[in-house]
Enzyme design. Structure first.
Site, PDB file in Angstrom:
ATOM      1  N   ASP A  29       0.850  -1.193   0.000  1.00 54.76           N
ATOM      2  CA  ASP A  29       0.000   0.000   0.000  1.00 54.76           C
ATOM      3  C   ASP A  29       0.887   1.244   0.000  1.00 54.76           C
ATOM      4  OD1 ASP A  29      -3.217   0.485   1.040  1.00 54.76           O
ATOM      5  OD2 ASP A  29      -1.825   2.188   1.056  1.00 54.76           O
ATOM      6  N   ILE A  30       0.500   2.223  -0.789  1.00 50.97           N
ATOM      7  CA  ILE A  30       1.316   3.431  -0.930  1.00 50.97           C
ATOM      8  C   ILE A  30       1.245   4.309   0.324  1.00 50.97           C
ATOM      9  CG2 ILE A  30      -0.380   5.033  -1.967  1.00 50.97           C
ATOM     10  CD1 ILE A  30       1.761   5.597  -4.145  1.00 50.97           C
ATOM     11  N   ASN A  85     -12.949  -3.476   2.303  1.00 56.27           N
ATOM     12  CA  ASN A  85     -13.931  -2.397   2.352  1.00 56.27           C
ATOM     13  C   ASN A  85     -14.774  -2.502   1.090  1.00 56.27           C
ATOM     14  OD1 ASN A  85     -12.718  -1.368   4.737  1.00 56.27           O
ATOM     15  ND2 ASN A  85     -11.197  -0.283   3.519  1.00 56.27           N
ATOM     16  N   GLN A  92     -14.626   2.106   1.086  1.00 54.31           N
ATOM     17  CA  GLN A  92     -13.892   1.770  -0.148  1.00 54.31           C
ATOM     18  C   GLN A  92     -13.586   3.044  -0.932  1.00 54.31           C
ATOM     19  OE1 GLN A  92     -15.951  -0.993  -2.757  1.00 54.31           O
ATOM     20  NE2 GLN A  92     -14.158  -1.265  -4.088  1.00 54.31           N
ATOM     21  N   GLU A  93     -12.323   3.232  -1.236  1.00 56.77           N
ATOM     22  CA  GLU A  93     -11.898   4.414  -2.003  1.00 56.77           C
ATOM     23  C   GLU A  93     -11.478   4.042  -3.423  1.00 56.77           C
ATOM     24  OE1 GLU A  93      -8.880   6.294   0.345  1.00 56.77           O
ATOM     25  OE2 GLU A  93     -10.357   7.085   1.776  1.00 56.77           O
ATOM     26  N   HIS A  98     -10.403  -5.382  -3.467  1.00 58.33           N
ATOM     27  CA  HIS A  98      -9.067  -5.664  -2.912  1.00 58.33           C
ATOM     28  C   HIS A  98      -9.179  -5.958  -1.426  1.00 58.33           C
ATOM     29  CE1 HIS A  98      -9.784  -1.339  -2.474  1.00 58.33           C
ATOM     30  NE2 HIS A  98      -9.032  -1.388  -1.381  1.00 58.33           N
ATOM     31  N   HIS A 100      -6.969  -5.882   2.200  1.00 59.07           N
ATOM     32  CA  HIS A 100      -5.796  -5.342   2.888  1.00 59.07           C
ATOM     33  C   HIS A 100      -5.300  -6.396   3.880  1.00 59.07           C
ATOM     34  CE1 HIS A 100      -6.771  -0.898   2.206  1.00 59.07           C
ATOM     35  NE2 HIS A 100      -7.921  -1.476   1.907  1.00 59.07           N
TER      36      HIS A 100
HETATM   37  P1  AMP Z   1      -9.805   1.251   0.242  1.00 61.50           P
HETATM   38  O1  AMP Z   1     -10.164   2.402   1.125  1.00 61.50           O
HETATM   39  O2  AMP Z   1     -10.117  -0.077   0.883  1.00 61.50           O
HETATM   40  O3  AMP Z   1     -10.397   1.390  -1.142  1.00 61.50           O
HETATM   41  O4  AMP Z   1      -8.228   1.280   0.128  1.00 61.50           O
HETATM   42  C1  AMP Z   1      -7.541   1.765  -0.988  1.00 61.50           C
HETATM   43  C2  AMP Z   1      -6.086   1.678  -0.650  1.00 61.50           C
HETATM   44  O5  AMP Z   1      -5.341   1.807  -1.838  1.00 61.50           O
HETATM   45  C3  AMP Z   1      -5.576   2.766   0.314  1.00 61.50           C
HETATM   46  O6  AMP Z   1      -5.026   2.161   1.476  1.00 61.50           O
HETATM   47  C4  AMP Z   1      -4.539   3.504  -0.514  1.00 61.50           C
HETATM   48  O7  AMP Z   1      -3.428   3.941   0.259  1.00 61.50           O
HETATM   49  C5  AMP Z   1      -4.148   2.461  -1.535  1.00 61.50           C
HETATM   50  N1  AMP Z   1      -3.610   3.001  -2.778  1.00 61.50           N
HETATM   51  C6  AMP Z   1      -4.134   3.974  -3.556  1.00 61.50           C
HETATM   52  N2  AMP Z   1      -3.359   4.194  -4.631  1.00 61.50           N
HETATM   53  C7  AMP Z   1      -2.319   3.332  -4.532  1.00 61.50           C
HETATM   54  C8  AMP Z   1      -1.169   3.063  -5.341  1.00 61.50           C
HETATM   55  N3  AMP Z   1      -0.925   3.746  -6.463  1.00 61.50           N
HETATM   56  N4  AMP Z   1      -0.311   2.101  -4.928  1.00 61.50           N
HETATM   57  C9  AMP Z   1      -0.537   1.409  -3.795  1.00 61.50           C
HETATM   58  N5  AMP Z   1      -1.605   1.618  -2.990  1.00 61.50           N
HETATM   59  C10 AMP Z   1      -2.481   2.559  -3.350  1.00 61.50           C
END
Ligand code: AMP
Length: 123
Positions: A29-30, A85, A92-93, A98, A100
């Site tokens: 995760d970034i 999420n 979920q963003e 996916h 975690h």
């Molecule tokens: P969610 O809120 O479950 O959708 O989590 C999305 C996750 O994706 C977050 O923890 C972000 O930090 C991660 N994320 C977003 N863009 C990237 C990226 N380019 N590389 C790795 N992780 C990412």
């Protein structure tokens, strides 16, 4: 439009890859909650978990199991959470299914990186 995870899968944006199969990928995760925070992503882009093909969920679960074990072992058998999420109201963003894996808080030694620790367990 392709999700940011699809762009990682096709290689048009970088990631720190942990492992990959024909159907799934794992990368760091970034914005990690703790060192070793890993995302497990099916390569076929689907927004919601229940909309996945059931066979793809079975394959995803096998991959998740393998990576969870490796991440935990890499940090000395630490406890961890597996989180999905599903939907905006659930946090979920990125609208591409996916999981975690977040390990309990841990400190790496100076020469260590999370990906190298996990790779050592996977080989
Ligand atoms: P969610 O809120 O479950 O959708 O989590 C999305 C996750 O994706 C977050 O923890 C972000 O930090 C991660 N994320 C977003 N863009 C990237 C990226 N380019 N590389 C790795 N992780 C990412």
């Amino acid at each position: 439009m392709a999700s940011i995870f699809s762009k990682i899968i096709e290689g048009s944006i970088p990631s720190v890859k942990i492992d990959e199969t024909e159907n799934e990928i794992a990368f760091l995760d970034i914005m990690p909650c703790a060192e070793g925070h890993t995302l497990i992503v099916p390569k076929k882009e689907v927004e919601r978990f229940e909309d996945m093909d059931p066979q793809d969920t079975a394959s995803l679960m096998v991959f998740l199991h393998r990576i969870a074990k490796a991440v935990s072992s890499a940090f000395g058998g630490v406890d961890y959470n597996v989180i999905l999420n599903n939907g905006v109201q659930a946090g979920q963003e990125v609208m591409h299914v996916h999981y975690h894996i977040t390990v309990s808080y841990t400190h790496l030694r100076a020469h260590e990186t999370p990906e190298h620790l996990v790779w050592r367990v996977l080989v």
